[in-house]
Enzyme design. Structure first.
Site, PDB file in Angstrom:
ATOM      1  N   GLU A  92     149.733 -65.621  68.959  1.00 16.54           N
ATOM      2  CA  GLU A  92     148.399 -65.283  68.437  1.00 16.54           C
ATOM      3  C   GLU A  92     147.588 -64.489  69.446  1.00 16.54           C
ATOM      4  O   GLU A  92     147.619 -64.777  70.639  1.00 16.54           O
ATOM      5  CB  GLU A  92     147.598 -66.562  68.212  1.00 16.54           C
ATOM      6  N   CYS A 105     141.363 -62.408  73.200  1.00 18.02           N
ATOM      7  CA  CYS A 105     141.906 -63.663  73.729  1.00 18.02           C
ATOM      8  C   CYS A 105     143.427 -63.576  73.665  1.00 18.02           C
ATOM      9  O   CYS A 105     143.991 -63.366  72.590  1.00 18.02           O
ATOM     10  CB  CYS A 105     141.385 -64.812  72.870  1.00 18.02           C
ATOM     11  N   CYS A 112     153.331 -74.532  74.429  1.00 18.08           N
ATOM     12  CA  CYS A 112     152.765 -75.005  75.697  1.00 18.08           C
ATOM     13  C   CYS A 112     153.323 -76.387  76.008  1.00 18.08           C
ATOM     14  O   CYS A 112     153.449 -77.224  75.120  1.00 18.08           O
ATOM     15  CB  CYS A 112     151.240 -75.075  75.585  1.00 18.08           C
ATOM     16  N   CYS A 116     148.262 -81.411  75.787  1.00 16.57           N
ATOM     17  CA  CYS A 116     146.926 -82.016  75.658  1.00 16.57           C
ATOM     18  C   CYS A 116     146.807 -82.573  74.239  1.00 16.57           C
ATOM     19  O   CYS A 116     147.179 -81.900  73.271  1.00 16.57           O
ATOM     20  CB  CYS A 116     145.838 -80.976  75.909  1.00 16.57           C
ATOM     21  N   CYS A 119     145.002 -80.609  71.202  1.00 14.33           N
ATOM     22  CA  CYS A 119     145.218 -79.159  71.054  1.00 14.33           C
ATOM     23  C   CYS A 119     146.366 -78.831  70.102  1.00 14.33           C
ATOM     24  O   CYS A 119     147.418 -79.465  70.157  1.00 14.33           O
ATOM     25  CB  CYS A 119     145.503 -78.573  72.440  1.00 14.33           C
ATOM     26  N   SER A 196     141.722 -69.224  81.900  1.00 17.74           N
ATOM     27  CA  SER A 196     141.444 -70.656  81.748  1.00 17.74           C
ATOM     28  C   SER A 196     142.712 -71.461  82.030  1.00 17.74           C
ATOM     29  O   SER A 196     143.776 -71.166  81.493  1.00 17.74           O
ATOM     30  CB  SER A 196     140.965 -70.924  80.313  1.00 17.74           C
ATOM     31  N   LEU A 220     138.246 -79.134  81.857  1.00 11.21           N
ATOM     32  CA  LEU A 220     138.053 -80.464  82.454  1.00 11.21           C
ATOM     33  C   LEU A 220     138.075 -81.528  81.351  1.00 11.21           C
ATOM     34  O   LEU A 220     138.893 -82.436  81.375  1.00 11.21           O
ATOM     35  CB  LEU A 220     136.733 -80.489  83.228  1.00 11.21           C
ATOM     36  N   HIS A 221     137.159 -81.405  80.417  1.00 14.52           N
ATOM     37  CA  HIS A 221     137.100 -82.233  79.198  1.00 14.52           C
ATOM     38  C   HIS A 221     136.849 -83.717  79.388  1.00 14.52           C
ATOM     39  O   HIS A 221     136.674 -84.438  78.406  1.00 14.52           O
ATOM     40  CB  HIS A 221     138.350 -82.030  78.326  1.00 14.52           C
ATOM     41  N   ASN A 297     137.093 -77.958  67.660  1.00 16.38           N
ATOM     42  CA  ASN A 297     137.601 -77.377  66.431  1.00 16.38           C
ATOM     43  C   ASN A 297     138.623 -78.348  65.852  1.00 16.38           C
ATOM     44  O   ASN A 297     139.718 -78.462  66.405  1.00 16.38           O
ATOM     45  CB  ASN A 297     138.338 -76.076  66.782  1.00 16.38           C
ATOM     46  N   CYS A 341     142.613 -72.363  69.228  1.00 18.17           N
ATOM     47  CA  CYS A 341     143.857 -72.231  69.971  1.00 18.17           C
ATOM     48  C   CYS A 341     145.086 -72.772  69.235  1.00 18.17           C
ATOM     49  O   CYS A 341     145.201 -73.973  68.995  1.00 18.17           O
ATOM     50  CB  CYS A 341     143.595 -72.995  71.271  1.00 18.17           C
TER      51      CYS A 341
END
Ligand code: SAH
Ligand code: SF4
Length: 350
Positions: A92, A105, A112, A116, A119, A196, A220-221, A297, A341
């Site tokens: 994407e 982006c 990945c 996480c 995500c 990022s 960080l989150h 999101n 994402c």
């Protein structure tokens, strides 16, 4: 084995290639100009380059490495591209229109491995890294789309926030950034580029050392290890007591600010206490840190996470501000086209 993309080469590497094949150095400038200034889509369009030289380039390099598989336009002008790679994987790339310019982006990996838990990209494990050429080709494909549709428009900003963990593909990322920044080519200013990372502390030291002068953002989150390890398994490898010294090193070495990204998740990390913990974590570094609060999101597969109420977001923001932390709230783009994402790609599952 497929040919390397011509977009993989930095200017110095292209020059070295020409010298190796006994061509004059200025051929590299000519080809570079055709690639990044005139942005041709075929080698045969490079009319002042001798045919023999073009044949040799053709023999060694692939030109167009991405095929547009799908394109979706949002009501706010955001355009999401799904590109197919030579080995059929889909990635994407998103074009966003802002008051300050056009930003793209980009994706750095097919999938990945960081996993996480909130995500969509982490749902599909990493299949492979993208080459530097495939990273650059995303910006070229979007720019070539603009050249066709709206010739006055130029990509002015790049955010490395698509699928993948950029620091898990470090070497290719660094080459791609050098190519994007090159003054003779796209010339995207370093201060308009943001990378990022989920917080691979060892690579933050390396990134500080190469000092490309681009912006760094860290996902960080969560303000404490217990919570961060629960939602981001990378925190078990690089806990806050390892990550924060890397942040301090980066600040010292580069003299640039860092953005800490913080997704607000309802009833999980969005209380006043969490905001105060975050203030404590930033501590003395507050002068050099900007916190970016991100509305979550929602992802179908991660039903346990919900977006914080707007009031909680504002209260969190106020607490940080009152403590002297510089803070902003991220605007959403393309919510109607699944621009979060990895969400669009996860529908196609490859
Ligand atoms: N892997 C890198 C860069 C890509 S993700 C990283 O994690 O930093 C870009 C940003 O989007 C990260 O801050 C990430 O945590 C965030 N993100 C991921 N899923 C999201 C979602 N569903 N809603 C909002 N932000 C999300
Ligand atoms: Fe990977 Fe970033 Fe998604 Fe984490 S948030 S799974 S690091 S893309």
């Amino acid at each position: 084995m497929s040919k390397e993309s011509i977009y993989s080469l930095t200017f110095d590497q292209l020059t070295a290639w020409f010298i190796e094949y006994k061509y004059k150095q200025h051929r590299a400038s000519q080809v570079w100009n055709w690639l990044y200034r005139k942005r041709v889509t075929r080698l045969s369009e490079m009319t002042d380059v001798p045919e023999k030289c073009l044949d040799l380039l053709e023999e060694h390099f692939a030109f167009c490495s991405l095929t547009e598989y799908l394109r979706q336009e949002s009501q706010d002008g955001t355009i999401k591209f799904l590109f197919q790679l030579h080995d059929n994987h889909l990635i994407e790339t998103v074009l966003m229109k802002h008051k300050f310019g056009l930003s793209v982006c980009v994706t750095t990996q097919v999938g990945c491995n960081m996993g996480c838990s909130f995500c969509a990209s982490g749902l599909l494990n990493k299949k492979r890294d993208l080459s530097s050429g495939e990273i650059v080709a995303q910006i070229m494909a979007v720019q070539q789309y603009l050249d066709r549709e709206n010739p006055a428009e130029q990509v002015s900003h790049v955010v490395v926030m698509g699928i993948g963990e950029p620091f898990d593909n470090f070497t290719n990322l660094v080459s791609a950034l050098q190519i994007l920044k090159d003054q003779k080519g796209l010339a995207i200013p370093a201060r308009h580029i943001t990378v990022s990372t989920s917080g691979l502390a060892d690579k933050i030291y390396d990134f500080a050392d190469v000092n490309l002068r681009v912006n760094l953002a860290i996902s960080l989150h969560a303000p404490n290890n217990e919570l961060r390890s629960r939602i981001m398994k990378i925190n078990r490898l690089f806990p806050l007591e390892t990550l924060m010294p890397a942040v301090a090193y980066y600040l010292r070495k580069t003299n640039r600010r860092i953005t800490l990204e913080y997704i607000l998740l309802k009833d999980l990390n969005d209380s006043k206490e969490h905001a105060l913990q975050l203030v404590g974590l930033i501590g003395e570094k507050r002068q050099f840190i900007n916190v970016n609060l991100i509305p979550y999101n929602p992802v179908d597969e991660h039903q346990q996470y919900r977006r914080s109420e707007h009031d909680s977001l504002l209260a969190f923001y106020d607490t940080l501000k009152k403590q002297g932390i510089s803070c902003s709230i991220r605007l959403e783009h393309g919510a109607d086209i699944e621009a979060a994402c990895g969400q669009l790609r996860s529908r196609y599952n490859r």
